[in-house]
Enzyme design. Structure first.
Site, PDB file in Angstrom:
ATOM      1  N   LYS A  52      30.129  16.780 -27.033  1.00 41.84           N
ATOM      2  CA  LYS A  52      30.863  17.435 -26.741  1.00 41.84           C
ATOM      3  C   LYS A  52      30.132  18.774 -26.897  1.00 41.84           C
ATOM      4  O   LYS A  52      30.338  19.565 -25.761  1.00 41.84           O
ATOM      5  CB  LYS A  52      31.659  17.801 -28.051  1.00 41.84           C
ATOM      6  N   GLN A  96      32.697  15.401 -37.349  1.00 34.32           N
ATOM      7  CA  GLN A  96      32.208  14.492 -36.678  1.00 34.32           C
ATOM      8  C   GLN A  96      32.640  13.386 -37.828  1.00 34.32           C
ATOM      9  O   GLN A  96      32.068  13.422 -38.760  1.00 34.32           O
ATOM     10  CB  GLN A  96      30.692  14.246 -35.663  1.00 34.32           C
ATOM     11  N   ASP A 119      40.511  19.744 -34.146  1.00 40.90           N
ATOM     12  CA  ASP A 119      40.729  18.699 -33.921  1.00 40.90           C
ATOM     13  C   ASP A 119      42.610  18.244 -34.414  1.00 40.90           C
ATOM     14  O   ASP A 119      42.520  17.478 -34.491  1.00 40.90           O
ATOM     15  CB  ASP A 119      39.860  17.739 -35.380  1.00 40.90           C
TER      16      ASP A 119
END
Ligand code: NAP
Length: 293
Positions: A52, A96, A119
């Site tokens: 990322k 994460q 997200d």
């Protein structure tokens, strides 16, 4: 058979995003920024986070990774999120997953300001997606829809779609987004009877179960469109999807590979969501996020 290459589609999207950020730089505007929080030392998570970071750097998005020890308390993690929520230079926040077992992931995800929830996991964004409002959409499901669009399957009116898997992060939102594209949607899972037969009636199959090559030719109708979300290792340790690609490729009208399919799209959608969160932030409309698919 048409190969739906997520790798190629994602590269095009990333180039478009790169150009948009280049114009922001030329106009001497503030640049979008993504903050990623990594708790613990899980090697797979560390790799995802590095990918990322690299993707942000290539596109021109500013990024920072906040690394916290695996013994970090839930409160310490929440405090970091509150700080990032209040930081006007931060447009996107990503925690994460998975988190260590002593941390309640749902509470942590709920703490993220919905307008920075790149997200798309916050219940506010999930609720907006369900009701067709503008929302930051979850990256993998959004990527699946973008692959279908890029392959020429835009309006799914009259088509029957079956989603295999019902997780909150993939199966359920994929089904919802297919419905929004006018498909007639069935979701199947580990409790479904005659699952292969049900799938074999579908014009579009999206597989998201995490079982290497489980989906063989008998699950797929002649001429169906197949999107494989699964990321698994086969018996030789090679990356593979949930679909047995070799068996299915000659039966399908179009199929996405693994690797090079949904995976690259997920990262491209994260970058796109960060830019969309930035655009809302700049407009002063934080909390709304991107346009619905
Ligand atoms: P998950 O949370 O484990 O959910 C799996 C789903 O599949 C569940 O709904 C489960 O049914 C169903 N299932 C499991 N075995 C089945 C079987 N034999 N027959 C029918 N249904 C079955 O997994 P996930 O997070 O959704 O991820 C699914 C796959 O996608 C994994 O391989 C993951 O690595 C991959 N993935 C890829 C990306 C990407 O960027 N490409 C992103 C996310 C996930 P029940 O609900 O009944 O248990």
């Amino acid at each position: 058979m048409k190969l739906i290459s997520g790798k190629t589609i994602a590269a095009d999207i990333r180039e478009t995003l790169r150009q948009r950020i280049e114009s922001l730089k030329e106009a001497e505007k503030r640049l979008p920024k993504l903050s990623v929080i990594l708790v613990g030392d899980d090697p797979a998570s560390a790799t995802y986070v590095r990918n990322k970071e690299r993707a942000c750097a290539q596109t021109g998005i500013l990024s920072e990774t906040i690394r916290m020890s695996k013994d970090t308390t839930q409160q310490a993690l929440l405090d970091v999120i509150y700080r990032l929520n209040a930081d006007d230079t931060v447009d996107g926040i990503l925690v994460q997953l998975p988190l260590p077992a002593h941390i309640e992931a749902s509470e942590v995800l709920m703490a993220i300001e919905p307008g920075k929830d790149v997200d798309g996991f916050h219940p506010v964004n999930v609720g907006k997606m369900m009701t067709g409002m503008q929302a930051l959409l979850p990256c993998t499901p959004k990527g699946v829809i973008r692959m279908l669009e890029a392959a020429g399957y835009d309006d799914l009116s009259g088509m029957r779609a079956t989603v295999i898997g019902r997780s909150n992060i993939v199966g359920k939102p994929v089904a919802q987004l297919l419905l929004a594209k006018h498909a007639t949607v069935t979701t199947v899972h580990s409790h479904t009877a005659r699952i292969a037969e049900v799938c074999a009636e579908a014009d579009i199959v999206v597989a998201a179960i995490g079982r290497p090559k489980l989906i063989g030719a008998d699950w797929i109708k002649e001429g169906a469109i197949v999107i494989d979300v699964g990321i698994n290792r086969d018996e030789h340790g090679k990356l593979c999807g949930d679909v047995d690609f070799e068996q299915v490729k000659d039966k399908a009208e179009a199929i996405s590979p693994v690797p090079g399919g949904v995976g690259p799209m997920t990262i491209a959608m994260l970058l796109e969501n960060t830019l969309e969160a930035y655009a809302e932030h700049e407009k002063g409309g934080r909390g709304h996020g991107s346009a619905a698919v």
